[in-house]
Design a protein around this motif. Structure first.
Motif, short mmCIF file in Angstrom:
data_model
loop_
_atom_site.label_atom_id
_atom_site.label_comp_id
_atom_site.label_asym_id
_atom_site.label_seq_id
_atom_site.Cartn_x
_atom_site.Cartn_y
_atom_site.Cartn_z
N LEU A 15 74.65 27.55 6.67
CA LEU A 15 75.13 26.30 7.26
C LEU A 15 76.21 25.65 6.41
O LEU A 15 77.19 25.11 6.93
CB LEU A 15 73.97 25.33 7.48
N LYS A 16 76.02 25.70 5.10
CA LYS A 16 77.00 25.10 4.19
C LYS A 16 78.36 25.77 4.34
O LYS A 16 79.39 25.10 4.44
CB LYS A 16 76.48 25.20 2.75
N LEU A 17 78.37 27.09 4.38
CA LEU A 17 79.63 27.82 4.51
C LEU A 17 80.24 27.65 5.90
O LEU A 17 81.46 27.52 6.04
CB LEU A 17 79.42 29.30 4.18
N THR A 23 84.07 31.63 9.32
CA THR A 23 83.52 32.34 10.48
C THR A 23 82.21 33.01 10.07
O THR A 23 81.94 33.16 8.86
CB THR A 23 84.48 33.42 11.00
N GLN A 24 81.45 33.44 11.05
CA GLN A 24 80.22 34.16 10.73
C GLN A 24 80.52 35.43 9.95
O GLN A 24 79.79 35.78 9.02
CB GLN A 24 79.43 34.48 12.00
N ALA A 25 81.60 36.09 10.29
CA ALA A 25 81.98 37.33 9.58
C ALA A 25 82.32 37.02 8.12
O ALA A 25 81.94 37.77 7.21
CB ALA A 25 83.15 38.00 10.28
N GLU A 26 83.03 35.92 7.88
CA GLU A 26 83.38 35.54 6.51
C GLU A 26 82.13 35.17 5.71
O GLU A 26 82.01 35.51 4.54
CB GLU A 26 84.38 34.38 6.53
N SER A 36 75.40 39.72 12.31
CA SER A 36 74.28 39.38 13.20
C SER A 36 73.17 38.65 12.44
O SER A 36 72.54 37.75 12.97
CB SER A 36 73.73 40.63 13.91
N ALA A 37 72.96 39.00 11.17
CA ALA A 37 71.96 38.29 10.36
C ALA A 37 72.39 36.85 10.12
O ALA A 37 71.57 35.93 10.12
CB ALA A 37 71.75 39.02 9.03
N VAL A 38 73.70 36.64 9.93
CA VAL A 38 74.23 35.29 9.77
C VAL A 38 74.00 34.50 11.06
O VAL A 38 73.57 33.35 11.04
CB VAL A 38 75.73 35.30 9.39
N ALA A 39 74.29 35.12 12.20
CA ALA A 39 74.11 34.45 13.50
C ALA A 39 72.65 34.05 13.70
O ALA A 39 72.36 32.93 14.16
CB ALA A 39 74.58 35.36 14.63
N LYS A 43 71.28 30.22 13.90
CA LYS A 43 70.55 29.78 15.10
C LYS A 43 69.17 29.22 14.73
O LYS A 43 68.77 28.17 15.23
CB LYS A 43 70.40 30.95 16.07
N ARG A 44 68.46 29.90 13.85
CA ARG A 44 67.13 29.43 13.44
C ARG A 44 67.22 28.12 12.66
O ARG A 44 66.38 27.24 12.82
CB ARG A 44 66.43 30.51 12.61
N ALA A 45 68.23 27.99 11.81
CA ALA A 45 68.41 26.76 11.04
C ALA A 45 68.70 25.59 11.97
O ALA A 45 68.12 24.51 11.81
CB ALA A 45 69.55 26.93 10.04
N LEU A 46 69.57 25.79 12.94
CA LEU A 46 69.90 24.72 13.87
C LEU A 46 68.69 24.32 14.72
O LEU A 46 68.50 23.14 15.03
CB LEU A 46 71.09 25.12 14.75
N ARG A 47 67.87 25.29 15.07
CA ARG A 47 66.64 24.98 15.82
C ARG A 47 65.68 24.16 14.96
O ARG A 47 65.07 23.20 15.45
CB ARG A 47 65.97 26.28 16.29
N LYS A 48 65.55 24.51 13.69
CA LYS A 48 64.69 23.74 12.80
C LYS A 48 65.20 22.30 12.66
O LYS A 48 64.41 21.35 12.64
CB LYS A 48 64.62 24.38 11.41
N ILE A 49 66.50 22.15 12.57
CA ILE A 49 67.09 20.81 12.45
C ILE A 49 66.84 20.01 13.72
O ILE A 49 66.50 18.82 13.67
CB ILE A 49 68.60 20.92 12.13
N GLU A 50 66.99 20.66 14.85
CA GLU A 50 66.73 20.00 16.15
C GLU A 50 65.27 19.54 16.23
O GLU A 50 64.98 18.42 16.65
CB GLU A 50 67.04 21.00 17.27
#
Length: 136
Positions: A15-17, A23-26, A36-39, A43-50
């Motif tokens: 999330l910080k980066l 980009t996710q690739a970067e 895909s692991a970054v994605a 996604k999981r981090a944003l769900r936890k924040i929500e």
């Protein structure tokens, strides 16, 4: 719970980066992960924040002495008086003046001038503090 609240260290770093515009690739390249692991981590981090935000909203409602709901179109200059009147009815001394309430509305709810552009909830807490949430 660790150093990053509900987030894992990896989720925090992703999330910080991403917040820095990578980009996710970067991010994947920097952290030695697949894209895909970054994605998935993002996604999981944003769900936890929500979920954390929703939990805090529910907690505010439970702890509030009064929840004041104001509809779109209410004049902003009338809101502080409404809050103070409702606090008086609840026997709570508000720790805020007109300018603070007005500013909180504009900052937290993005309230337009001269009328509310969206529905808002104002939470009046036992200690006299207030919080504002845009609901519509």
């Amino acid at each position: 719970m660790g150093k990053y609240g509900l987030l894992t260290e990896k989720q925090y770093e992703v999330l910080k980066l991403r917040a820095k515009g990578l980009t996710q690739a970067e991010v994947a390249s920097r952290l030695g992960m697949s894209r895909s692991a970054v994605a998935i981590a993002e996604k999981r981090a944003l769900r936890k924040i929500e979920l954390a935000a929703e939990t805090l909203r529910v907690y505010r409602e439970i702890m509030a002495v009064k929840v004041i709901t104001l509809d779109e179109g209410v004049r902003l200059v009338d809101v502080p008086r409404t809050v103070i009147d409702e606090a008086d009815k609840a026997g709570v001394k508000v720790k805020a003046n007109f300018d603070y309430i007005f500013g909180l509305l504009r900052f937290k709810a993005g309230a337009g001038y001269p009328r509310l552009k969206k529905r808002v909830k104002i939470y009046l807490m036992r200690d006299g503090s207030i919080d504002v949430e845009e609901t519509g």
